[in-house]
Design a protein around this motif. Structure first.
Motif, PDB file in Angstrom:
ATOM      1  N   SER A 245       0.801  -1.260  -0.041  1.00 29.05           N
ATOM      2  CA  SER A 245      -0.004   0.086  -0.261  1.00 29.05           C
ATOM      3  C   SER A 245       0.942   1.173   0.020  1.00 29.05           C
ATOM      4  N   PRO A 246       0.727   2.009  -1.136  1.00 22.39           N
ATOM      5  CA  PRO A 246       1.282   3.440  -0.874  1.00 22.39           C
ATOM      6  C   PRO A 246       0.921   4.294   0.048  1.00 22.39           C
ATOM      7  N   LEU A 247      -0.360   4.283   0.510  1.00 20.60           N
ATOM      8  CA  LEU A 247      -0.960   5.035   1.383  1.00 20.60           C
ATOM      9  C   LEU A 247      -0.062   4.869   2.979  1.00 20.60           C
ATOM     10  N   THR A 248       0.470   3.759   3.250  1.00 24.77           N
ATOM     11  CA  THR A 248       1.104   3.460   4.450  1.00 24.77           C
ATOM     12  C   THR A 248       2.562   4.238   4.085  1.00 24.77           C
ATOM     13  N   ARG A 249       2.996   4.348   3.204  1.00 22.95           N
ATOM     14  CA  ARG A 249       4.410   4.822   3.028  1.00 22.95           C
ATOM     15  C   ARG A 249       4.270   6.182   3.184  1.00 22.95           C
ATOM     16  N   ILE A 250       3.150   6.806   2.492  1.00 27.36           N
ATOM     17  CA  ILE A 250       2.973   8.337   2.554  1.00 27.36           C
ATOM     18  C   ILE A 250       2.811   8.750   3.937  1.00 27.36           C
ATOM     19  N   CYS A 251       1.791   8.006   4.793  1.00 28.06           N
ATOM     20  CA  CYS A 251       1.759   8.176   6.159  1.00 28.06           C
ATOM     21  C   CYS A 251       3.074   8.204   7.100  1.00 28.06           C
ATOM     22  N   GLN A 252       3.900   7.261   6.494  1.00 25.36           N
ATOM     23  CA  GLN A 252       5.263   7.185   7.307  1.00 25.36           C
ATOM     24  C   GLN A 252       6.287   8.470   7.041  1.00 25.36           C
ATOM     25  N   VAL A 253       6.048   8.958   5.681  1.00 27.41           N
ATOM     26  CA  VAL A 253       6.656   9.977   5.342  1.00 27.41           C
ATOM     27  C   VAL A 253       6.303  11.301   6.145  1.00 27.41           C
TER      28      VAL A 253
END
Length: 295
Positions: A245-253
C-alpha cells in the motif's frame, strides 16, 4: 556480454515472473502494443463522452439540464475511479494485471450495452417512434446507467496504469533506454490525441447521421482491438512487482517529516540514512536519486 548486463537492473520481471532479459523484453519491442491499446481505449471513451448528452436526450428522453448533469456526474466518476485503479496496481495486482482485468470489464460492458446487443435481450432498447421520440422504461434506464458506470470503473483501472506501464519498459539504469523513454511519452500522447480526434469527428458524425448502433458499435470494436493488442505483447512486457500500500508509506513520510523537521540535512549525501543496495528497500519500487529539492 557480462552476466550482469543480460538482465534489467530495475527489478522488472517477464511474464513468467523471472528477471527480465534486456534483449528479449521491453523498449520499443513492447511499446506498440501499449500504444495501440491506449489509442483504441481513448477512441472508445471519447466515442461515448463526446455525444452522450444527445444520446440521453433523444434515446432516454431526458431534459437538457438532466442529461448534462448525468454526463457531468459520469465524467467526474471516470476521473475518480483511477484512484482505485492506481491503488490496486501499486498494492496488489501490478500494472499488467490491473490493465488486463479492468480492460476485460470495459470491453464486455461495451459489447453488452449502447444499442448493440441489448435490443435482443429482453427488449432493453427503448421503443422509439418518428413523432414522439423514445419511451424508455425504468428497467431500460437502470440497465443503461449500470453499464455506463461499469465503463467508468473499467477506465479507472486503465487510465492511471498505461503510461507508467509504458515507462516500465525502459530501464533507467541504462542511459540508452532512459533517453528512449521520453520518445515513448511523445508517442503516447500522440496516440491519445488521435483516438480523441477520430471520436470527436468521425464517430460523432456517424452517431448523428447513421445511427447510434453504428456510432457505439465502432468504439466497442475499438475496445476489443485494444484488449487484443494489449494481450498480444504479453511475452515482451517488463513488469514491476506490486510494493504494498502506498498510503502506508505516505503516512510514514508525513510522520517522519513532522518529527524531524528540525534535523539539519548534511551536505554530504553519503551521511544520509540510505540503503546500501542499488535498488529500493521497498519491494517493487525504484530507489530515487538524491536531489536538493524539498529539503
Amino acid at each position: 556480454m557480462a552476466e550482469d548486463d543480460i538482465y534489467t537492473k530495475d527489478g522488472t520481471t517477464d511474464f513468467k515472473n523471472k528477471p527480465a532479459i534486456k534483449k528479449q523484453t521491453g523498449t520499443w519491442k513492447a511499446c506498440p502494443y501499449i500504444l495501440g491499446n491506449e489509442c483504441c481505449e481513448r477512441l472508445a471513451y471519447y466515442g461515448i463522452n463526446t455525444n452522450l448528452v444527445n444520446y440521453l436526450k433523444f434515446q432516454l428522453n431526458q431534459r437538457n439540464v438532466e442529461a448534462v448533469n448525468n454526463v457531468t456526474n459520469w465524467s467526474g466518476t471516470c476521473y475518480v475511479t483511477p484512484l482505485l485503479g492506481a491503488f490496486m496496481a501499486d498494492a496488489y495486482l501490478g500494472r499488467y494485471w490491473t490493465i488486463a482485468c479492468f480492460s476485460i470489464i470495459y470491453v464486455f460492458v461495451r459489447n453488452d450495452n449502447f444499442d448493440i446487443i441489448t435490443p435482443s435481450i429482453g427488449g432493453l432498447k427503448p421503443h422509439c417512434d418518428g413523432k414522439n421520440g423514445c419511451h424508455p422504461t425504468g428497467l431500460q434506464t437502470a440497465v443503461f446507467f449500470i453499464g455506463l458506470y461499469l465503463i467508468a470503473l473499467g477506465t479507472g483501472g486503465i487510465k492511471p496504469c498505461v503510461s507508467s506501464f509504458g515507462a516500465d519498459q525502459f530501464d533507467d539504469s541504462d542511459e540508452g533506454e532512459k533517453k528512449k523513454k521520453s520518445s515513448f511519452f511523445n508517442w503516447f500522447y500522440f496516440s491519445i490525441n488521435i483516438g480523441a480526434l477520430v471520436a470527436s469527428s468521425v464517430l460523432v458524425w456517424i452517431q448523428t447521421n447513421v445511427g447510434w448502433g453504428w456510432g457505439f458499435g465502432i468504439p466497442a470494436a475499438a475496445m476489443a482491438i485494444a484488449v487484443m493488442s494489449f494481450f498480444t505483447g504479453t511475452r515482451l512486457y517488463r513488469n514491476q512487482k506490486p510494493g504494498g500500500s502506498p498510503l502506508t508509506r505516505i503516512c510514514q513520510v508525513l510522520i517522519a517529516s513532522f518529527r524531524k523537521f528540525q534535523v539539519q540535512v548534511p551536505n554530504d549525501k553519503s551521511l544520509l540514512y540510505e540503503t546500501v543496495d542499488e535498488v529500493s528497500a521497498v519491494k517493487g519500487s525504484r530507489k530515487l536519486d538524491h536531489t536538493e529539492q524539498l529539503r
